[in-house]
Design a protein around this motif. Structure first.
Motif, mmCIF file in Angstrom:
data_model
loop_
_atom_site.group_PDB
_atom_site.id
_atom_site.type_symbol
_atom_site.label_atom_id
_atom_site.label_comp_id
_atom_site.label_asym_id
_atom_site.label_seq_id
_atom_site.Cartn_x
_atom_site.Cartn_y
_atom_site.Cartn_z
ATOM 1 N N LEU A 1 -14.651 -21.571 -0.229
ATOM 2 C CA LEU A 1 -14.504 -20.126 -0.350
ATOM 3 C C LEU A 1 -14.593 -19.699 -1.813
ATOM 4 N N ARG A 2 -13.945 -20.453 -2.682
ATOM 5 C CA ARG A 2 -14.029 -20.149 -4.112
ATOM 6 C C ARG A 2 -15.484 -20.233 -4.605
ATOM 7 N N ALA B 1 -17.758 -17.124 -6.105
ATOM 8 C CA ALA B 1 -18.373 -17.281 -7.430
ATOM 9 C C ALA B 1 -19.879 -17.078 -7.362
ATOM 10 N N GLU B 2 -20.534 -17.679 -6.369
ATOM 11 C CA GLU B 2 -21.989 -17.572 -6.260
ATOM 12 C C GLU B 2 -22.410 -16.169 -5.811
ATOM 13 N N PHE B 3 -21.572 -15.527 -5.004
ATOM 14 C CA PHE B 3 -21.862 -14.149 -4.618
ATOM 15 C C PHE B 3 -21.846 -13.240 -5.846
ATOM 16 N N ALA B 4 -20.855 -13.430 -6.702
ATOM 17 C CA ALA B 4 -20.777 -12.637 -7.932
ATOM 18 C C ALA B 4 -21.976 -12.921 -8.830
ATOM 19 N N GLU B 5 -22.353 -14.194 -8.943
ATOM 20 C CA GLU B 5 -23.505 -14.570 -9.768
ATOM 21 C C GLU B 5 -24.800 -13.968 -9.229
ATOM 22 N N LEU C 1 -10.529 -10.519 -8.727
ATOM 23 C CA LEU C 1 -10.195 -10.249 -10.123
ATOM 24 C C LEU C 1 -10.858 -11.269 -11.053
ATOM 25 N N GLU C 2 -10.844 -12.529 -10.650
ATOM 26 C CA GLU C 2 -11.417 -13.595 -11.475
ATOM 27 C C GLU C 2 -12.909 -13.363 -11.726
ATOM 28 N N HIS C 3 -13.602 -12.837 -10.716
ATOM 29 C CA HIS C 3 -15.062 -12.708 -10.820
ATOM 30 C C HIS C 3 -15.529 -11.260 -11.030
ATOM 31 N N GLY C 4 -14.583 -10.371 -11.312
ATOM 32 C CA GLY C 4 -14.952 -9.003 -11.622
ATOM 33 C C GLY C 4 -15.536 -8.225 -10.458
ATOM 34 N N LEU C 5 -15.099 -8.546 -9.258
ATOM 35 C CA LEU C 5 -15.585 -7.854 -8.067
ATOM 36 C C LEU C 5 -14.653 -6.707 -7.698
#
Length: 290
Positions: free
Chosen positions: A202-203, A207-211, A237-241
């Protein structure tokens, strides 16, 4: 103020017509509703026309739920505030519909080999003019007496690795975000708490969705434990979403209802703040809490 950014009509696997969904939204006192059928925007104009005939205000957000493939998982990406009449976008959605149709025929062939004939015809009748989905196949199997309920249909025939499962040939997450952005919308990772994967996977997905250019993710959706919700908030929050919330409503029932318990944490920026009318909505919401 009730905001629900994930719902379905009979144009995909919901049971209500667009007009009935609008009426249900009014009954449940929803103020903002995104209609996000699977790989189609066919219900949006009808919903808007129905809303035009009512007196109570309701903001309808044009949306879609795109099917994608990611490392063997079926991942859904919502497109919110899309230009639902854009010709290129409609042509792209048609390719998804064709893939869905091909998959349905293959599932029917496998069910026929398993001794269950006529499932495609029954599922097609249930779907009407809308997209045909595995949910329609499951309902058809129930109505034909092949299984006792929809859950059994997936566990015995339609689920991953089962006798009638057909691996879909969906677009990638990168393609989905591109389609949505080029249609003027924002890409939101749908119901991440429901995918059958470990926290590690899931993590990686988030991460890849944000990228890939994703804009937000559903941090609130049905049947989500407080611990899982906090995990999703932390990852966003970690990935700025940005944060989004939706019931994934398909039909009236006691477990999943339009607009129910969909408040987004104050720690996240709501997805609607980026929309032209989003700032006014946020100010109105702030005023309601004072």
């Amino acid at each position: 103020m009730k905001i629900d950014l994930h719902s379905h009509t009979r144009c995909s696997d919901g049971t209500l017509t667009p007009a009935e969904l609008v009426q249900r939204a009014h009954t449940m006192q929803v103020d903002v509703l995104a209609i996000t059928d699977h790989d189609t925007v066919a219900g949006i104009e009808s919903a808007m026309a129905a809303q035009a005939q009512t007196k109570r205000p309701l903001r309808i957000v044009p949306g879609v739920e795109l099917s994608t493939s990611w490392h063997g998982f079926d991942i859904h990406v919502l497109g919110l505030e899309v230009a639902h009449n854009d010709d290129r976008f409609l042509q792209r959605l048609e390719t998804q519909s064709q893939r869905r149709q091909t998959r349905a025929q293959k599932m029917a062939d496998k069910l026929a080999k398993a001794g269950i004939e006529g499932v495609y015809e029954a599922a097609r009748q249930l779907a009407g003019d809308g997209q045909i989905t595995r949910a329609h196949f499951a309902r058809a199997l129930v109505s034909m007496g092949a299984v006792k309920d929809m859950d059994s249909a997936f566990k015995k025939y339609l689920g991953k690795g089962k006798r009638a499962h057909v691996k879909p040939e969906w677009i990638t997450i990168e393609q989905a975000t591109t389609w949505i952005h080029e249609a003027g919308g924002q890409a939101v990772l749908a119901h991440p708490g429901h995918y059958d994967m470990t926290t590690k996977w899931l993590r990686r997905l988030v991460a890849e969705f944000a990228e890939a250019g994703g804009d937000g993710m559903e941090v609130v959706h049905s049947h989500l434990s407080p611990a899982k919700q906090q995990l999703l908030i932390d990852m966003a929050l970690e990935h700025g979403l940005k944060g989004s919330a939706g019931s994934d409503f398909h039909f009236p029932n006691r477990w999943t209802e339009l607009g129910r318990n969909l408040s987004i944490s104050d720690s996240l920026t709501p997805i609607w703040q980026a929309w032209p009318w989003g700032q006014a909505l946020q100010q109105l919401m702030a005023g309601n809490t004072q």
